[in-house]
Enzyme design. Structure first.
Site, PDB file in Angstrom:
ATOM      1  N   GLY A  10       8.584  -3.821  -6.905  1.00 25.70           N
ATOM      2  CA  GLY A  10       7.353  -3.249  -7.277  1.00 25.70           C
ATOM      3  C   GLY A  10       7.352  -2.871  -8.322  1.00 25.70           C
ATOM      4  O   GLY A  10       7.524  -1.870  -9.209  1.00 25.70           O
ATOM      5  N   GLY A  12       4.521  -0.514  -8.391  1.00 18.03           N
ATOM      6  CA  GLY A  12       2.749   0.223  -8.720  1.00 18.03           C
ATOM      7  C   GLY A  12       3.735   1.451  -9.203  1.00 18.03           C
ATOM      8  O   GLY A  12       4.412   1.816  -9.846  1.00 18.03           O
ATOM      9  N   PHE A  13       2.736   2.766  -8.420  1.00 17.03           N
ATOM     10  CA  PHE A  13       2.983   3.849  -9.196  1.00 17.03           C
ATOM     11  C   PHE A  13       4.602   4.338  -8.906  1.00 17.03           C
ATOM     12  O   PHE A  13       4.935   4.981  -9.719  1.00 17.03           O
ATOM     13  CB  PHE A  13       2.413   5.158  -8.312  1.00 17.03           C
ATOM     14  CG  PHE A  13       0.857   4.885  -8.381  1.00 17.03           C
ATOM     15  CD1 PHE A  13      -0.148   5.612  -9.306  1.00 17.03           C
ATOM     16  CD2 PHE A  13      -0.120   4.520  -7.704  1.00 17.03           C
ATOM     17  CE1 PHE A  13      -0.575   5.614  -9.868  1.00 17.03           C
ATOM     18  CE2 PHE A  13      -1.495   3.928  -7.994  1.00 17.03           C
ATOM     19  CZ  PHE A  13      -1.789   4.826  -9.282  1.00 17.03           C
ATOM     20  N   GLU A 169     -15.595   6.350  -0.322  1.00 17.20           N
ATOM     21  CA  GLU A 169     -15.502   6.820  -1.607  1.00 17.20           C
ATOM     22  C   GLU A 169     -16.409   5.027  -1.582  1.00 17.20           C
ATOM     23  O   GLU A 169     -17.656   4.067  -2.564  1.00 17.20           O
ATOM     24  CB  GLU A 169     -14.926   5.896  -2.700  1.00 17.20           C
ATOM     25  CG  GLU A 169     -13.981   7.369  -2.222  1.00 17.20           C
ATOM     26  CD  GLU A 169     -12.867   7.840  -2.903  1.00 17.20           C
ATOM     27  OE1 GLU A 169     -11.846   8.352  -3.061  1.00 17.20           O
ATOM     28  OE2 GLU A 169     -12.025   6.264  -3.359  1.00 17.20           O
ATOM     29  N   ASP A 299       4.776   3.454  -0.628  1.00 19.44           N
ATOM     30  CA  ASP A 299       3.416   3.239   0.723  1.00 19.44           C
ATOM     31  C   ASP A 299       4.327   2.558   1.581  1.00 19.44           C
ATOM     32  O   ASP A 299       4.730   2.288   2.773  1.00 19.44           O
ATOM     33  CB  ASP A 299       3.222   2.864   0.253  1.00 19.44           C
ATOM     34  CG  ASP A 299       1.384   3.475  -0.471  1.00 19.44           C
ATOM     35  OD1 ASP A 299       1.383   4.967   0.153  1.00 19.44           O
ATOM     36  OD2 ASP A 299       0.209   3.077  -0.177  1.00 19.44           O
TER      37      ASP A 299
HETATM   38  C1  LIG Z   1      -8.584   0.979  -2.649  1.00 20.49           C
HETATM   39  C2  LIG Z   1      -7.219   2.378  -2.523  1.00 20.49           C
HETATM   40  C3  LIG Z   1      -7.701   3.160  -3.014  1.00 20.49           C
HETATM   41  C4  LIG Z   1      -7.167   4.691  -3.278  1.00 20.49           C
HETATM   42  N1  LIG Z   1      -7.131   6.095  -3.497  1.00 20.49           N
HETATM   43  C5  LIG Z   1      -6.648   6.710  -3.548  1.00 20.49           C
HETATM   44  C6  LIG Z   1      -6.659   8.375  -4.061  1.00 20.49           C
HETATM   45  O1  LIG Z   1      -8.062   8.210  -4.583  1.00 20.49           O
HETATM   46  N2  LIG Z   1      -5.299   8.683  -4.313  1.00 20.49           N
HETATM   47  C7  LIG Z   1      -4.494   8.363  -4.239  1.00 20.49           C
HETATM   48  O2  LIG Z   1      -3.571   9.286  -4.204  1.00 20.49           O
HETATM   49  N3  LIG Z   1      -3.701   7.224  -3.422  1.00 20.49           N
HETATM   50  C8  LIG Z   1      -4.831   6.514  -3.464  1.00 20.49           C
HETATM   51  N4  LIG Z   1      -4.584   4.915  -2.687  1.00 20.49           N
HETATM   52  C9  LIG Z   1      -2.873   4.785  -2.331  1.00 20.49           C
HETATM   53  C10 LIG Z   1      -2.178   4.273  -3.311  1.00 20.49           C
HETATM   54  O3  LIG Z   1      -2.534   3.676  -4.236  1.00 20.49           O
HETATM   55  C11 LIG Z   1      -0.488   4.172  -3.181  1.00 20.49           C
HETATM   56  O4  LIG Z   1      -0.959   5.219  -2.236  1.00 20.49           O
HETATM   57  C12 LIG Z   1       0.177   4.409  -3.804  1.00 20.49           C
HETATM   58  O5  LIG Z   1      -0.535   2.847  -5.071  1.00 20.49           O
HETATM   59  C13 LIG Z   1       1.806   3.319  -3.641  1.00 20.49           C
HETATM   60  O6  LIG Z   1       2.185   3.797  -4.053  1.00 20.49           O
HETATM   61  P1  LIG Z   1       3.194   1.985  -4.240  1.00 20.49           P
HETATM   62  O7  LIG Z   1       4.450   2.619  -6.167  1.00 20.49           O
HETATM   63  O8  LIG Z   1       4.387   2.514  -2.860  1.00 20.49           O
HETATM   64  O9  LIG Z   1       3.088   0.913  -4.146  1.00 20.49           O
HETATM   65  P2  LIG Z   1       1.997   0.178  -5.500  1.00 20.49           P
HETATM   66  O10 LIG Z   1       1.142   1.056  -6.410  1.00 20.49           O
HETATM   67  O11 LIG Z   1       0.585  -0.546  -4.216  1.00 20.49           O
HETATM   68  O12 LIG Z   1       2.406  -1.116  -6.099  1.00 20.49           O
HETATM   69  C14 LIG Z   1       3.063  -1.953  -5.142  1.00 20.49           C
HETATM   70  C15 LIG Z   1       4.085  -2.838  -6.141  1.00 20.49           C
HETATM   71  O13 LIG Z   1       4.914  -3.749  -5.346  1.00 20.49           O
HETATM   72  C16 LIG Z   1       4.873  -5.046  -5.774  1.00 20.49           C
HETATM   73  N5  LIG Z   1       4.415  -5.787  -4.654  1.00 20.49           N
HETATM   74  C17 LIG Z   1       3.984  -6.262  -3.752  1.00 20.49           C
HETATM   75  N6  LIG Z   1       4.544  -7.006  -2.374  1.00 20.49           N
HETATM   76  C18 LIG Z   1       5.552  -8.050  -3.951  1.00 20.49           C
HETATM   77  C19 LIG Z   1       6.508  -8.744  -3.370  1.00 20.49           C
HETATM   78  N7  LIG Z   1       6.799  -9.703  -1.899  1.00 20.49           N
HETATM   79  N8  LIG Z   1       6.797  -9.278  -4.422  1.00 20.49           N
HETATM   80  C20 LIG Z   1       6.989  -8.517  -5.546  1.00 20.49           C
HETATM   81  N9  LIG Z   1       6.205  -7.861  -6.188  1.00 20.49           N
HETATM   82  C21 LIG Z   1       5.666  -7.104  -5.315  1.00 20.49           C
HETATM   83  C22 LIG Z   1       2.213  -5.167  -6.088  1.00 20.49           C
HETATM   84  O14 LIG Z   1       1.743  -6.352  -6.649  1.00 20.49           O
HETATM   85  C23 LIG Z   1       2.304  -3.819  -6.427  1.00 20.49           C
HETATM   86  O15 LIG Z   1       2.562  -3.610  -8.037  1.00 20.49           O
HETATM   87  C24 LIG Z   1      -5.305   4.067  -2.876  1.00 20.49           C
HETATM   88  C25 LIG Z   1      -5.401   2.746  -2.409  1.00 20.49           C
HETATM   89  C26 LIG Z   1      -6.557   2.499  -2.508  1.00 20.49           C
HETATM   90  C27 LIG Z   1      -5.685   0.264  -1.834  1.00 20.49           C
END
Ligand SMILES: Cc1cc2nc3c(=O)[nH]c(=O)nc-3n(C[C@H](O)[C@H](O)[C@H](O)COP(=O)(O)OP(=O)(O)OC[C@H]3O[C@@H](n4cnc5c(N)ncnc54)[C@H](O)[C@@H]3O)c2cc1C
Length: 415
Positions: A10, A12-13, A169, A299
């Site tokens: 992943g 993501g963030f 939002e 997350d």
């Molecule tokens: C619409 C929306 C608005 C938001 N607004 C805010 C805000 O204003 N402020 C704030 O702080 N937070 C906000 N959030 C929450 C924030 O975006 C998440 O908490 C954050 O993205 C979590 O980061 P992460 O790295 O855990 O997951 P993510 O950023 O979701 O990254 C997960 C990554 O894993 C990849 N992935 C998933 N499954 C697989 C798989 N099986 N194989 C390969 N890759 C995979 C995905 O493509 C993605 O790139 C918001 C979320 C959403 C959906």
């Protein structure tokens, strides 16, 4: 000598921060994502409401890490993790790891009613945002041409389910689009007929904020002509609208789901204990219980930090966990004892339309225009890439001055 291989699932963030933190570490990193881009989810609602276009909030992962020589990027989808052989299983291959960081995020949840998704899409991916944009803009186009008054009313009713930050939002942005941006461009649409209804099962919106800010957000939404219904849980959802637990029915052509979150299936891949939202329960070292080389962050993880604080599912928390996991790997390579994760809360923000927001900084709170300025600054600051920052900034200035939305495109097809 072969260097230890760190596989990060992943980009993501959480995953991206972990990868960047390992830039000088004596390890080889494989950063794997099913998409070729990193998505700035906090601004996804602006794509769904035609304010921004997808490329403004997404950046190619390869480009972001191109200067970091110890990273290889794979675009692939994880389907399983073989812990005994220390391998990640993807749809294409098996990838061995010495250390694993699982950061695959979360999806929306329909509380056992997954069949509602086609009537009420959620907002998590770019495709979902452009699909919602298509539905919203198409509803106006159809409303302009229909001769049936009750159908026009249904087409001009927009329901957002879930009164968290994303729902608030979305509702604010749809209201401004409907009541300000587009009305002059249509001849038969009566703005008074356009209804935006925000439905929340709890007794107030923005439950993660203090009550005072929830009330302020509700007032600011009312000024944008959004009707907020609290204590109203959806009992059924179909192509014509939704039914609520209070027995009422709302006929609406466009429904957006912002009500629940379910973690990625990492718990299944790891055969691990999960909480009710499917998040893998990890200890304060962010490791999978019983493992010293598998970390679950962002997350996907259910974490209570070293001071007993339940870590929220927001971007800053995912980034802090990503950095922590990377540093823990470096410490482990140096035979140091693991530290405990400590979450730092820098504040909580939610925006309402193009010039209001609420902000909770613990010691003090803000609402209105000043909160919106802080919200805008923070979001531009954390966007990846100078070009995106500049273009989003200019787009927002235009939107502030003129209500214009630069991405009013209907793309995709009915099915
Ligand atoms: C619409 C929306 C608005 C938001 N607004 C805010 C805000 O204003 N402020 C704030 O702080 N937070 C906000 N959030 C929450 C924030 O975006 C998440 O908490 C954050 O993205 C979590 O980061 P992460 O790295 O855990 O997951 P993510 O950023 O979701 O990254 C997960 C990554 O894993 C990849 N992935 C998933 N499954 C697989 C798989 N099986 N194989 C390969 N890759 C995979 C995905 O493509 C993605 O790139 C918001 C979320 C959403 C959906």
């Amino acid at each position: 000598m072969k260097r230890p291989q760190v596989v990060i699932l992943g980009a993501g963030f959480g995953g991206l921060t972990a990868a960047k933190t390992l830039r000088r570490a004596p390890v080889d990193v494989i950063l794997l994502d099913r998409h070729n881009y990193h998505l700035f989810q906090p601004l996804l609602y602006q794509v769904a409401t035609a304010g921004l276009s997808p490329a403004q909030i997404a950046s190619p992962i390869r480009r972001i890490v191109s200067r970091q020589k110890n990273i290889t990027v794979f675009m692939d989808k994880v389907v399983d993790i073989d812990q005994s052989r220390r391998e990640v299983v993807t749809s294409e291959r098996r990838i061995p790891f010495d250390y694993l960081i699982v950061a695959t995020g979360a999806r929306h949840a329909y509380f056992g009613n997954d069949h509602w998704e086609k009537f009420a899409p959620g907002l998590k991916k770019i495709d979902e945002a452009t699909e919602i944009r298509r539905r919203i803009l198409l509803a106006f186009e159809k409303a302009e041409t229909t001769v049936d008054e009750s159908e026009r009313r249904r087409l001009l009713t927009f329901v957002v389910v879930g009164g968290g930050p994303t729902g608030v939002e979305m509702a604010g942005a749809v209201a401004e689009l409907a009541h300000r941006t587009i009305v002059g461009d249509f001849r038969r649409i009566d703005p008074a007929l356009t209804k935006i209804i925000l439905v929340e099962a709890g007794n107030r919106i923005l439950t993660s904020f203090p009550e005072r800010l929830s009330a302020s957000a509700a007032r600011q939404l009312a000024q944008l002509n959004v009707t907020t219904m609290t204590g109203a849980a959806v009992t059924s959802c179909d192509e014509h609208g939704i039914s609520l637990n209070n027995g009422s029915r709302i006929e609406a052509a466009t429904i957006v789901w912002a009500a629940g979150v379910m973690a990625s299936p990492a718990g299944k891949w790891l055969d691990a204990a999960c909480d009710r939202a499917g998040r893998v329960i990890v200890d304060a070292t962010l490791r999978l219980p019983g493992s010293d080389n598998i970390f679950v962050i962002g997350d996907t993880a259910a974490v209570t930090d070293s001071r007993g604080v339940v870590v929220p599912g927001i971007a800053p928390a995912a980034k802090q966990m990503g950095r922590f996991a990377a540093l823990a790997i470096i410490a482990h390579l140096n035979n140091k004892t693991p530290e405990m994760f400590r979450y730092r809360n820098y504040g909580n923000l939610a925006t309402i339309g193009r010039k209001a927001a609420v902000a909770d900084f613990g010691r003090f709170t803000l609402s209105g225009f000043l909160a919106w300025l802080i919200w805008g600054f923070v979001h531009i600051w954390f966007l990846i890439g100078f070009r995106n920052r500049l273009i989003v900034f200019l787009d927002w200035i235009m939107a502030y001055l003129t209500f214009a939305r630069g991405a009013r495109l209907i793309t995709g097809s009915e099915n």
